[in-house]
Write a protein that holds these residues in place. Structure first.
Motif, PDB file in Angstrom:
ATOM      1  N   ALA A  16      14.612  39.039  26.954  1.00  0.00           N
ATOM      2  CA  ALA A  16      15.255  38.184  25.954  1.00  0.00           C
ATOM      3  C   ALA A  16      16.746  38.197  26.225  1.00  0.00           C
ATOM      4  CB  ALA A  16      14.980  38.700  24.549  1.00  0.00           C
ATOM      5  N   THR A  38      11.650  35.216  28.109  1.00  0.00           N
ATOM      6  CA  THR A  38      10.635  35.076  27.071  1.00  0.00           C
ATOM      7  C   THR A  38      11.228  34.684  25.725  1.00  0.00           C
ATOM      8  OG1 THR A  38       8.676  36.070  26.087  1.00  0.00           O
ATOM      9  CG2 THR A  38      10.564  37.514  26.395  1.00  0.00           C
ATOM     10  N   ARG A  39      12.489  35.070  25.456  1.00  0.00           N
ATOM     11  CA  ARG A  39      13.138  34.700  24.190  1.00  0.00           C
ATOM     12  C   ARG A  39      14.626  34.517  24.399  1.00  0.00           C
ATOM     13  NH1 ARG A  39      10.754  37.067  18.688  1.00  0.00           N
ATOM     14  NH2 ARG A  39      11.348  35.001  18.040  1.00  0.00           N
ATOM     15  N   CYS A  41      18.069  34.540  21.788  1.00  0.00           N
ATOM     16  CA  CYS A  41      18.519  34.806  20.438  1.00  0.00           C
ATOM     17  C   CYS A  41      20.016  34.526  20.340  1.00  0.00           C
ATOM     18  CB  CYS A  41      18.235  36.266  20.088  1.00  0.00           C
ATOM     19  SG  CYS A  41      18.644  36.698  18.391  1.00  0.00           S
ATOM     20  N   GLU A  52      17.218  24.297  23.894  1.00  0.00           N
ATOM     21  CA  GLU A  52      15.830  23.832  23.838  1.00  0.00           C
ATOM     22  C   GLU A  52      15.654  22.486  24.526  1.00  0.00           C
ATOM     23  OE1 GLU A  52      13.231  25.313  20.267  1.00  0.00           O
ATOM     24  OE2 GLU A  52      15.170  24.590  19.511  1.00  0.00           O
ATOM     25  N   LEU A  57      12.084  26.710  25.584  1.00  0.00           N
ATOM     26  CA  LEU A  57      12.206  28.009  24.929  1.00  0.00           C
ATOM     27  C   LEU A  57      10.960  28.271  24.106  1.00  0.00           C
ATOM     28  CD1 LEU A  57      15.920  27.988  23.698  1.00  0.00           C
ATOM     29  CD2 LEU A  57      14.988  28.851  25.850  1.00  0.00           C
ATOM     30  N   ASP A  58      10.358  29.392  24.384  1.00  0.00           N
ATOM     31  CA  ASP A  58       9.118  29.769  23.716  1.00  0.00           C
ATOM     32  C   ASP A  58       9.330  30.021  22.234  1.00  0.00           C
ATOM     33  OD1 ASP A  58       6.461  29.981  24.193  1.00  0.00           O
ATOM     34  OD2 ASP A  58       6.521  32.018  24.959  1.00  0.00           O
ATOM     35  N   ARG A  59      10.190  30.959  21.927  1.00  0.00           N
ATOM     36  CA  ARG A  59      10.417  31.346  20.539  1.00  0.00           C
ATOM     37  C   ARG A  59      11.886  31.686  20.331  1.00  0.00           C
ATOM     38  NH1 ARG A  59       7.602  36.207  20.697  1.00  0.00           N
ATOM     39  NH2 ARG A  59       7.808  35.969  22.899  1.00  0.00           N
ATOM     40  N   PRO A  60      12.738  30.679  20.247  1.00  0.00           N
ATOM     41  CA  PRO A  60      14.147  30.981  20.002  1.00  0.00           C
ATOM     42  C   PRO A  60      14.303  31.620  18.620  1.00  0.00           C
ATOM     43  CG  PRO A  60      13.766  28.640  19.749  1.00  0.00           C
ATOM     44  CD  PRO A  60      12.482  29.246  20.259  1.00  0.00           C
ATOM     45  N   CYS A  61      15.322  32.448  18.471  1.00  0.00           N
ATOM     46  CA  CYS A  61      15.509  33.098  17.172  1.00  0.00           C
ATOM     47  C   CYS A  61      16.978  33.273  16.850  1.00  0.00           C
ATOM     48  CB  CYS A  61      14.775  34.433  17.123  1.00  0.00           C
ATOM     49  SG  CYS A  61      15.364  35.658  18.287  1.00  0.00           S
ATOM     50  N   ASP A  66      14.409  40.200  15.371  1.00  0.00           N
ATOM     51  CA  ASP A  66      13.189  39.568  15.880  1.00  0.00           C
ATOM     52  C   ASP A  66      12.930  39.957  17.330  1.00  0.00           C
ATOM     53  OD1 ASP A  66      12.871  38.338  13.436  1.00  0.00           O
ATOM     54  OD2 ASP A  66      13.644  36.397  14.115  1.00  0.00           O
ATOM     55  N   ASP A  70       9.684  42.372  18.846  1.00  0.00           N
ATOM     56  CA  ASP A  70       8.755  41.549  19.624  1.00  0.00           C
ATOM     57  C   ASP A  70       8.148  42.365  20.769  1.00  0.00           C
ATOM     58  OD1 ASP A  70       7.419  39.703  21.213  1.00  0.00           O
ATOM     59  OD2 ASP A  70       8.967  38.176  20.977  1.00  0.00           O
TER      60      ASP A  70
END
Length: 106
Positions: A16, A38-39, A41, A52, A57-61, A66, A70
């Motif tokens: 990340a 993978t992430r 942030c 994006e 982006l799979d799971r931006p946060c 987070d 993960d």
């Protein structure tokens, strides 16, 4: 891993990127090209929205916690050291950043 075994995108450790500002965008691009991202942030949702558009982006946060919680994240990449005394967008980084089982990469 053995030095004789070439890495492919499936065997690459998943990382990340924390902080996707000016230099962080370079880290996002490079780790994405390696197949290791993978992430992402960042405290700025506009930065994440812009990224994006460029990368899937799979799971931006927005929350650093987070990333720490993960299980898919094996390493953390940041342009600056992550320690309790450092600040991220004016907020102190959590003490968990120094005690997490995640690998911190330069």
């Amino acid at each position: 891993m053995s030095g004789d075994t070439p890495m492919n995108k499936e065997s690459m450790p998943k990382v990340a990127v924390i902080g996707a500002g000016a230099w962080g965008r370079n880290l996002v691009r490079n780790y994405h090209q390696l197949g290791a991202l993978t992430r992402v942030c960042d405290a700025d949702g506009a930065v994440l929205a812009q990224l994006e558009k460029q990368y899937p982006l799979d799971r931006p946060c927005l929350a650093y916690a987070d990333v720490l919680s993960d299980p898919a994240v094996q390493g953390i990449v940041s342009r600056r050291p992550l320690r309790p005394t450092s600040a991220w967008h004016g907020r102190p980084c959590s003490p968990e950043s120094t005690s997490t089982s995640k690998n911190r990469l330069p």
